[in-house]
Write an enzyme that holds these catalytic residues in place. Structure first.
Site, PDB file in Angstrom:
ATOM      1  N   ASN A   7       0.860  -1.188   0.000  1.00 17.44           N
ATOM      2  CA  ASN A   7       0.000   0.000   0.000  1.00 17.44           C
ATOM      3  C   ASN A   7       0.901   1.245   0.000  1.00 17.44           C
ATOM      4  O   ASN A   7       1.705   1.432   0.920  1.00 17.44           O
ATOM      5  CB  ASN A   7      -0.898  -0.038   1.252  1.00 17.44           C
ATOM      6  CG  ASN A   7      -1.840   1.150   1.316  1.00 17.44           C
ATOM      7  OD1 ASN A   7      -1.432   2.280   1.099  1.00 17.44           O
ATOM      8  ND2 ASN A   7      -3.082   0.898   1.637  1.00 17.44           N
ATOM      9  N   HIS A  10       0.878   6.217   1.828  1.00 22.30           N
ATOM     10  CA  HIS A  10       1.621   7.183   2.656  1.00 22.30           C
ATOM     11  C   HIS A  10       2.800   7.821   1.936  1.00 22.30           C
ATOM     12  O   HIS A  10       3.363   8.798   2.421  1.00 22.30           O
ATOM     13  CB  HIS A  10       2.010   6.552   3.989  1.00 22.30           C
ATOM     14  CG  HIS A  10       0.793   6.295   4.824  1.00 22.30           C
ATOM     15  ND1 HIS A  10      -0.203   7.238   4.976  1.00 22.30           N
ATOM     16  CD2 HIS A  10       0.373   5.207   5.501  1.00 22.30           C
ATOM     17  CE1 HIS A  10      -1.172   6.737   5.728  1.00 22.30           C
ATOM     18  NE2 HIS A  10      -0.852   5.502   6.042  1.00 22.30           N
ATOM     19  N   HIS A  43      -5.717   3.646  -1.839  1.00 24.62           N
ATOM     20  CA  HIS A  43      -7.066   4.001  -1.382  1.00 24.62           C
ATOM     21  C   HIS A  43      -7.366   5.400  -1.912  1.00 24.62           C
ATOM     22  O   HIS A  43      -6.754   6.377  -1.480  1.00 24.62           O
ATOM     23  CB  HIS A  43      -7.092   3.985   0.149  1.00 24.62           C
ATOM     24  CG  HIS A  43      -8.452   4.212   0.735  1.00 24.62           C
ATOM     25  ND1 HIS A  43      -8.702   4.076   2.078  1.00 24.62           N
ATOM     26  CD2 HIS A  43      -9.640   4.571   0.185  1.00 24.62           C
ATOM     27  CE1 HIS A  43      -9.983   4.331   2.324  1.00 24.62           C
ATOM     28  NE2 HIS A  43     -10.568   4.653   1.188  1.00 24.62           N
ATOM     29  N   ARG A  45      -9.497   8.118  -1.547  1.00 21.75           N
ATOM     30  CA  ARG A  45     -10.508   8.562  -0.577  1.00 21.75           C
ATOM     31  C   ARG A  45     -11.338   9.683  -1.172  1.00 21.75           C
ATOM     32  O   ARG A  45     -10.873  10.432  -2.031  1.00 21.75           O
ATOM     33  CB  ARG A  45      -9.835   9.030   0.709  1.00 21.75           C
ATOM     34  CG  ARG A  45      -9.086   7.926   1.441  1.00 21.75           C
ATOM     35  CD  ARG A  45      -8.573   8.419   2.778  1.00 21.75           C
ATOM     36  NE  ARG A  45      -9.648   8.535   3.729  1.00 21.75           N
ATOM     37  CZ  ARG A  45      -9.871   7.680   4.730  1.00 21.75           C
ATOM     38  NH1 ARG A  45      -9.058   6.654   4.927  1.00 21.75           N
ATOM     39  NH2 ARG A  45     -10.877   7.846   5.555  1.00 21.75           N
ATOM     40  N   ARG A  49      -7.219  12.885   0.331  1.00 18.07           N
ATOM     41  CA  ARG A  49      -6.184  13.374   1.246  1.00 18.07           C
ATOM     42  C   ARG A  49      -4.785  12.873   0.895  1.00 18.07           C
ATOM     43  O   ARG A  49      -3.802  13.476   1.264  1.00 18.07           O
ATOM     44  CB  ARG A  49      -6.525  13.032   2.687  1.00 18.07           C
ATOM     45  CG  ARG A  49      -6.387  11.568   3.032  1.00 18.07           C
ATOM     46  CD  ARG A  49      -6.568  11.318   4.499  1.00 18.07           C
ATOM     47  NE  ARG A  49      -7.925  11.563   4.941  1.00 18.07           N
ATOM     48  CZ  ARG A  49      -8.460  10.976   6.030  1.00 18.07           C
ATOM     49  NH1 ARG A  49      -7.742  10.173   6.764  1.00 18.07           N
ATOM     50  NH2 ARG A  49      -9.704  11.212   6.367  1.00 18.07           N
ATOM     51  N   GLU A  70      -8.713   0.390  -3.166  1.00 13.11           N
ATOM     52  CA  GLU A  70      -9.611   0.470  -2.005  1.00 13.11           C
ATOM     53  C   GLU A  70     -10.499   1.682  -2.192  1.00 13.11           C
ATOM     54  O   GLU A  70     -10.001   2.772  -2.524  1.00 13.11           O
ATOM     55  CB  GLU A  70      -8.812   0.675  -0.716  1.00 13.11           C
ATOM     56  CG  GLU A  70      -8.032  -0.508  -0.274  1.00 13.11           C
ATOM     57  CD  GLU A  70      -7.228  -0.184   0.988  1.00 13.11           C
ATOM     58  OE1 GLU A  70      -7.442   0.873   1.598  1.00 13.11           O
ATOM     59  OE2 GLU A  70      -6.369  -0.989   1.320  1.00 13.11           O
ATOM     60  N   THR A 101      -8.697   3.881   8.069  1.00 13.90           N
ATOM     61  CA  THR A 101      -9.923   3.077   8.077  1.00 13.90           C
ATOM     62  C   THR A 101     -10.086   2.453   9.469  1.00 13.90           C
ATOM     63  O   THR A 101      -9.194   1.765   9.952  1.00 13.90           O
ATOM     64  CB  THR A 101      -9.825   1.974   7.006  1.00 13.90           C
ATOM     65  OG1 THR A 101      -9.337   2.571   5.809  1.00 13.90           O
ATOM     66  CG2 THR A 101     -11.178   1.350   6.738  1.00 13.90           C
ATOM     67  N   GLU A 151     -11.271  -9.241   2.826  1.00 14.79           N
ATOM     68  CA  GLU A 151     -10.008  -8.856   3.458  1.00 14.79           C
ATOM     69  C   GLU A 151     -10.309  -8.744   4.945  1.00 14.79           C
ATOM     70  O   GLU A 151     -11.140  -7.927   5.362  1.00 14.79           O
ATOM     71  CB  GLU A 151      -9.473  -7.526   2.912  1.00 14.79           C
ATOM     72  CG  GLU A 151      -8.179  -7.136   3.635  1.00 14.79           C
ATOM     73  CD  GLU A 151      -7.502  -5.897   3.072  1.00 14.79           C
ATOM     74  OE1 GLU A 151      -7.626  -5.627   1.855  1.00 14.79           O
ATOM     75  OE2 GLU A 151      -6.856  -5.190   3.867  1.00 14.79           O
ATOM     76  N   HIS A 191      -4.202  -4.342   7.768  1.00 14.77           N
ATOM     77  CA  HIS A 191      -4.383  -3.187   8.651  1.00 14.77           C
ATOM     78  C   HIS A 191      -3.605  -3.362   9.951  1.00 14.77           C
ATOM     79  O   HIS A 191      -3.836  -4.306  10.692  1.00 14.77           O
ATOM     80  CB  HIS A 191      -5.850  -2.894   8.978  1.00 14.77           C
ATOM     81  CG  HIS A 191      -6.051  -1.416   9.200  1.00 14.77           C
ATOM     82  ND1 HIS A 191      -5.707  -0.783  10.363  1.00 14.77           N
ATOM     83  CD2 HIS A 191      -6.493  -0.442   8.368  1.00 14.77           C
ATOM     84  CE1 HIS A 191      -5.950   0.510  10.254  1.00 14.77           C
ATOM     85  NE2 HIS A 191      -6.422   0.748   9.047  1.00 14.77           N
TER      86      HIS A 191
HETATM   87  N1  PXP Z   1      -6.266  -2.792   4.164  1.00 16.35           N
HETATM   88  C1  PXP Z   1      -7.186  -1.802   4.179  1.00 16.35           C
HETATM   89  C2  PXP Z   1      -8.560  -2.121   3.734  1.00 16.35           C
HETATM   90  C3  PXP Z   1      -6.837  -0.490   4.560  1.00 16.35           C
HETATM   91  O1  PXP Z   1      -7.775   0.488   4.567  1.00 16.35           O
HETATM   92  C4  PXP Z   1      -5.506  -0.222   4.941  1.00 16.35           C
HETATM   93  C5  PXP Z   1      -5.107   1.166   5.326  1.00 16.35           C
HETATM   94  O2  PXP Z   1      -5.200   2.004   4.225  1.00 16.35           O
HETATM   95  C6  PXP Z   1      -4.590  -1.279   4.901  1.00 16.35           C
HETATM   96  C7  PXP Z   1      -4.988  -2.559   4.533  1.00 16.35           C
HETATM   97  C8  PXP Z   1      -3.153  -1.084   5.257  1.00 16.35           C
HETATM   98  O3  PXP Z   1      -3.042  -0.766   6.625  1.00 16.35           O
HETATM   99  P1  PXP Z   1      -1.655  -0.309   7.197  1.00 16.35           P
HETATM  100  O4  PXP Z   1      -1.307   0.995   6.530  1.00 16.35           O
HETATM  101  O5  PXP Z   1      -1.924  -0.156   8.665  1.00 16.35           O
HETATM  102  O6  PXP Z   1      -0.653  -1.373   6.873  1.00 16.35           O
END
Ligand code: PXP
Length: 239
Positions: A7, A10, A43, A45, A49, A70, A101, A151, A191
């Site tokens: 992901n 960030h 994601h 959003r 953001r 996402e 989330t 998921e 997550h």
């Molecule tokens: N899965 C989903 C559905 C999420 O919303 C997120 C956060 O954007 C993640 C996984 C990844 O989470 P983390 O950034 O805490 O690894």
């Protein structure tokens, strides 16, 4: 061995802090794939953001593995997904005020809307995953929507303090994995997972793909993204 869905939200968070062009999640995705990630997750959003529409469009053309988008189950997002056609959409709940989330979808309460959204996306050739808490009733409801995957939200496990609380949450995840597979759903998880707490989850088996962002990007700021991705891919070999 489970797959890593990296992901890169960030990377975009850091870019948006100055409103400029660097660092670019498109470059991060390419480095991540070269280091062994088998999917890239973003994601988009509603408040834009971090990830922007431009990122989604370019990534659609540059990703060599799998694009997992996402998104909230809104009209706007479904329209965008059907235009861009990621390999997979993961439907997530979204509140504007949240930092990240905060929990899984309530598929029981929103069954009709989620089922309609799943159908529209699947009719468009997109595989659909539902981000849900590891609760048996949610899994049964997810199965009824026609989704391909769930998921499992691992946030409560990641936040649990102490062995007893952690093992209680792990048991819930284990039961959820087994039930989902029994009814024919594919299983992803994510997550709050990091280089330490991932080990007990991979040991359960049954998870195809882990979607991980924050811990990898955090480590990347200190050791570099290539190394941070390789370190996580190595841990997923034990799944
Ligand atoms: N899965 C989903 C559905 C999420 O919303 C997120 C956060 O954007 C993640 C996984 C990844 O989470 P983390 O950034 O805490 O690894």
């Amino acid at each position: 061995m489970a797959k890593l869905g990296l992901n890169v939200d960030h990377i975009a968070t850091v870019r948006q802090a100055r409103g400029g062009m660097e660092p670019d999640p498109v470059t991060a995705a390419a480095i991540g794939e070269l280091a062994g990630a088998e999917g890239i997750t973003i994601h988009l959003r509603e408040d834009r953001r971090h990830i922007q529409d431009r990122d989604l469009e370019i990534l659609r053309h540059t990703i060599k593995t799998k694009l997992n988008l996402e998104m909230a189950a809104t009209q706007e997002m479904v329209r965008i997904a059907l235009e861009v056609k990621p390999e997979q959409v993961t439907l997530v709940p979204e509140k504007r005020q949240e930092l990240t989330t905060e929990g899984g979808l309530d598929v029981i309460v929103n069954a009709k809307h989620i089922s309609d959204t799943v159908k529209r996306l699947r009719d468009g050739g997109i595989s659909v995953s539902l981000f849900i808490d590891p609760h048996q009733e949610q899994i049964k409801a997810a199965h009824k929507t026609g989704a391909d995957y769930i998921e499992i939200h691992t946030g409560k496990y990641a936040d649990a303090i102490g062995w007893a609380a952690q093992s209680h949450e792990l048991d819930n995840i284990d039961t959820a994995i087994k039930l989902a597979r029994k009814v024919g759903l594919g299983v992803n998880a994510g997550h709050g997972l990091n280089y330490t707490n991932i080990k007990a989850v991979t040991a359960l088996g049954g998870v195809e793909e882990f979607n991980i962002g924050h811990s990898i990007i955090a480590r990347a700021t200190l050791v570099g993204l290539d190394r941070a991705v390789r370190d996580m891919v190595e841990l997923l070999k034990y799944a």
